[in-house]
Design a protein around this motif. Structure first.
Motif, PDB file in Angstrom:
ATOM      1  N   THR A 242       8.347   6.887  -3.840  1.00  0.00           N
ATOM      2  CA  THR A 242       7.719   7.947  -3.039  1.00  0.00           C
ATOM      3  C   THR A 242       7.472   7.462  -1.623  1.00  0.00           C
ATOM      4  O   THR A 242       7.762   8.166  -0.656  1.00  0.00           O
ATOM      5  CB  THR A 242       6.398   8.403  -3.689  1.00  0.00           C
ATOM      6  OG1 THR A 242       6.666   8.825  -5.030  1.00  0.00           O
ATOM      7  CG2 THR A 242       5.767   9.545  -2.912  1.00  0.00           C
ATOM      8  N   PHE A 243       6.950   6.253  -1.493  1.00  0.00           N
ATOM      9  CA  PHE A 243       6.685   5.687  -0.171  1.00  0.00           C
ATOM     10  C   PHE A 243       7.958   5.647   0.669  1.00  0.00           C
ATOM     11  O   PHE A 243       7.971   6.091   1.816  1.00  0.00           O
ATOM     12  CB  PHE A 243       6.091   4.280  -0.301  1.00  0.00           C
ATOM     13  CG  PHE A 243       5.897   3.586   1.013  1.00  0.00           C
ATOM     14  CD1 PHE A 243       4.750   3.805   1.755  1.00  0.00           C
ATOM     15  CD2 PHE A 243       6.867   2.736   1.521  1.00  0.00           C
ATOM     16  CE1 PHE A 243       4.566   3.178   2.982  1.00  0.00           C
ATOM     17  CE2 PHE A 243       6.700   2.109   2.739  1.00  0.00           C
ATOM     18  CZ  PHE A 243       5.551   2.325   3.475  1.00  0.00           C
TER      19      PHE A 243
ATOM     20  N   ASP B  66       0.862  -1.188   0.000  1.00  0.00           N
ATOM     21  CA  ASP B  66       0.000   0.000   0.000  1.00  0.00           C
ATOM     22  C   ASP B  66       0.896   1.235   0.000  1.00  0.00           C
ATOM     23  O   ASP B  66       1.158   1.829   1.039  1.00  0.00           O
ATOM     24  CB  ASP B  66      -0.924   0.004   1.218  1.00  0.00           C
ATOM     25  CG  ASP B  66      -1.953   1.123   1.163  1.00  0.00           C
ATOM     26  OD1 ASP B  66      -2.182   1.677   0.057  1.00  0.00           O
ATOM     27  OD2 ASP B  66      -2.520   1.458   2.216  1.00  0.00           O
ATOM     28  N   CYS B  67       1.366   1.613  -1.191  1.00  0.00           N
ATOM     29  CA  CYS B  67       2.356   2.684  -1.276  1.00  0.00           C
ATOM     30  C   CYS B  67       1.766   4.057  -1.563  1.00  0.00           C
ATOM     31  O   CYS B  67       2.511   5.020  -1.652  1.00  0.00           O
ATOM     32  CB  CYS B  67       3.412   2.339  -2.320  1.00  0.00           C
ATOM     33  SG  CYS B  67       2.741   2.088  -3.970  1.00  0.00           S
ATOM     34  N   ALA B  68       0.452   4.159  -1.703  1.00  0.00           N
ATOM     35  CA  ALA B  68      -0.159   5.458  -2.008  1.00  0.00           C
ATOM     36  C   ALA B  68      -1.451   5.639  -1.197  1.00  0.00           C
ATOM     37  O   ALA B  68      -2.549   5.462  -1.725  1.00  0.00           O
ATOM     38  CB  ALA B  68      -0.439   5.576  -3.495  1.00  0.00           C
ATOM     39  N   PRO B  69      -1.322   5.989   0.074  1.00  0.00           N
ATOM     40  CA  PRO B  69      -2.531   6.183   0.891  1.00  0.00           C
ATOM     41  C   PRO B  69      -3.347   7.384   0.388  1.00  0.00           C
ATOM     42  O   PRO B  69      -2.784   8.413   0.030  1.00  0.00           O
ATOM     43  CB  PRO B  69      -1.984   6.424   2.293  1.00  0.00           C
ATOM     44  CG  PRO B  69      -0.583   6.878   2.096  1.00  0.00           C
ATOM     45  CD  PRO B  69      -0.104   6.248   0.824  1.00  0.00           C
ATOM     46  N   MET B  70      -4.649   7.205   0.341  1.00  0.00           N
ATOM     47  CA  MET B  70      -5.540   8.247  -0.182  1.00  0.00           C
ATOM     48  C   MET B  70      -6.386   8.830   0.944  1.00  0.00           C
ATOM     49  O   MET B  70      -6.811   8.118   1.849  1.00  0.00           O
ATOM     50  CB  MET B  70      -6.457   7.666  -1.258  1.00  0.00           C
ATOM     51  CG  MET B  70      -5.749   7.039  -2.441  1.00  0.00           C
ATOM     52  SD  MET B  70      -4.816   8.182  -3.456  1.00  0.00           S
ATOM     53  CE  MET B  70      -6.125   9.032  -4.310  1.00  0.00           C
ATOM     54  N   LYS B  71      -6.614  10.147   0.851  1.00  0.00           N
ATOM     55  CA  LYS B  71      -7.498  10.840   1.779  1.00  0.00           C
ATOM     56  C   LYS B  71      -8.258  11.888   0.968  1.00  0.00           C
ATOM     57  O   LYS B  71      -7.649  12.780   0.383  1.00  0.00           O
ATOM     58  CB  LYS B  71      -6.692  11.501   2.900  1.00  0.00           C
ATOM     59  CG  LYS B  71      -7.543  12.227   3.912  1.00  0.00           C
ATOM     60  CD  LYS B  71      -6.697  12.815   5.024  1.00  0.00           C
ATOM     61  CE  LYS B  71      -7.571  13.538   6.015  1.00  0.00           C
ATOM     62  NZ  LYS B  71      -6.781  14.161   7.065  1.00  0.00           N
TER      63      LYS B  71
ATOM     64  N   ILE C 232       0.115   7.465  -9.121  1.00  0.00           N
ATOM     65  CA  ILE C 232       0.251   6.383  -8.139  1.00  0.00           C
ATOM     66  C   ILE C 232      -1.030   6.034  -7.384  1.00  0.00           C
ATOM     67  O   ILE C 232      -1.008   5.173  -6.511  1.00  0.00           O
ATOM     68  CB  ILE C 232       1.383   6.678  -7.128  1.00  0.00           C
ATOM     69  CG1 ILE C 232       1.068   7.899  -6.264  1.00  0.00           C
ATOM     70  CG2 ILE C 232       2.708   6.820  -7.852  1.00  0.00           C
ATOM     71  CD1 ILE C 232       2.084   8.137  -5.140  1.00  0.00           C
ATOM     72  N   ALA C 233      -2.154   6.667  -7.709  1.00  0.00           N
ATOM     73  CA  ALA C 233      -3.398   6.306  -7.030  1.00  0.00           C
ATOM     74  C   ALA C 233      -3.661   4.814  -7.223  1.00  0.00           C
ATOM     75  O   ALA C 233      -3.299   4.232  -8.245  1.00  0.00           O
ATOM     76  CB  ALA C 233      -4.563   7.128  -7.577  1.00  0.00           C
ATOM     77  N   ASN C 234      -4.261   4.214  -6.201  1.00  0.00           N
ATOM     78  CA  ASN C 234      -4.553   2.773  -6.239  1.00  0.00           C
ATOM     79  C   ASN C 234      -3.265   1.978  -6.458  1.00  0.00           C
ATOM     80  O   ASN C 234      -3.222   1.023  -7.219  1.00  0.00           O
ATOM     81  CB  ASN C 234      -5.598   2.471  -7.319  1.00  0.00           C
ATOM     82  CG  ASN C 234      -6.191   1.097  -7.191  1.00  0.00           C
ATOM     83  OD1 ASN C 234      -6.140   0.478  -6.131  1.00  0.00           O
ATOM     84  ND2 ASN C 234      -6.750   0.603  -8.278  1.00  0.00           N
ATOM     85  N   ASN C 235      -2.209   2.445  -5.791  1.00  0.00           N
ATOM     86  CA  ASN C 235      -0.884   1.816  -5.857  1.00  0.00           C
ATOM     87  C   ASN C 235      -0.342   1.706  -7.281  1.00  0.00           C
ATOM     88  O   ASN C 235       0.351   0.761  -7.627  1.00  0.00           O
ATOM     89  CB  ASN C 235      -0.892   0.456  -5.172  1.00  0.00           C
ATOM     90  CG  ASN C 235      -1.188   0.577  -3.704  1.00  0.00           C
ATOM     91  OD1 ASN C 235      -0.737   1.521  -3.052  1.00  0.00           O
ATOM     92  ND2 ASN C 235      -1.968  -0.343  -3.163  1.00  0.00           N
TER      93      ASN C 235
END
Length: 182
Positions: free
Chosen positions: A163-164, A27-32, A141-144
């Motif tokens: 990035t992560f 999970d390298c692209a956490p979304m908020k 990178i959304a949705n990894n």
């Protein structure tokens, strides 16, 4: 004991970065709220809001206050907030790189601080022609990386993982700055 475990968790990404090839992250692209946002809340038992602010602000000014063309630091001692905008060159693999622009916001409170990295943008030139194009992280990178909208980016997982690991290293630097002031 809690601080030791936290320190070990923060040290692990640094060790991974030192190895060169960093691998991949599940999970390298956490979304908020539709945006890529890396965040953390760190407990610092026994440290006052003022002590945390002073230590982290000192680190931020030392690390980001040298070149106004690369970065900017602003802080508000009363609110306990520190904001940094910066850009760095990010190595994606052995011969591919991008410029990563981001904003970091740190909010110091009694015995804890909250940190968030957001507004991530890539400046990418895959042919090294000095013709950088800008892409927001959400398009890459959304949705990894599975929701990549940029055709020229063939392997978005490279961007996602790099990035992560960059952000995890940055979180470790902030933790070390706060811890060193204890």
């Amino acid at each position: 004991m809690r601080k030791v475990l936290l320190f070990i968790c923060m040290l692990f990404p640094v060790l991974c970065m030192a190895q060169g090839h960093k691998g991949s992250v599940s999970d390298c692209a956490p979304m908020k709220d539709g945006k890529v946002v890396y965040s953390d809340k760190v407990d610092m038992q026994g440290m006052s809001k003022n002590d945390l602010f002073n230590a982290i602000n000192k680190w931020a000014k030392k690390s980001y206050g040298k070149d106004v063309f690369l970065s900017n630091v602003s802080s508000n001692k009363g609110k306990g907030s520190i904001s940094v905008s910066s850009k760095v060159e990010l190595l994606l693999n052995d011969n591919d790189k991008t410029v990563l622009k981001y904003r970091m916001h740190i909010n110091c409170e009694e015995e804890q601080y909250k940190i968030a990295i957001s507004n991530i943008v890539y400046q990418y030139d895959p042919k090294n022609e000095k013709k950088y194009k800008t892409y927001v992280a959400e398009d890459v990178i959304a949705n990894n990386g599975k929701s990549n909208k940029i055709a020229i980016i063939k392997d978005p997982s490279l961007f996602c993982n790099a990035t992560f690991f960059f952000v995890e290293n940055l979180f470790g630097e902030v933790f070390d700055a706060a811890k060193d002031d204890e």
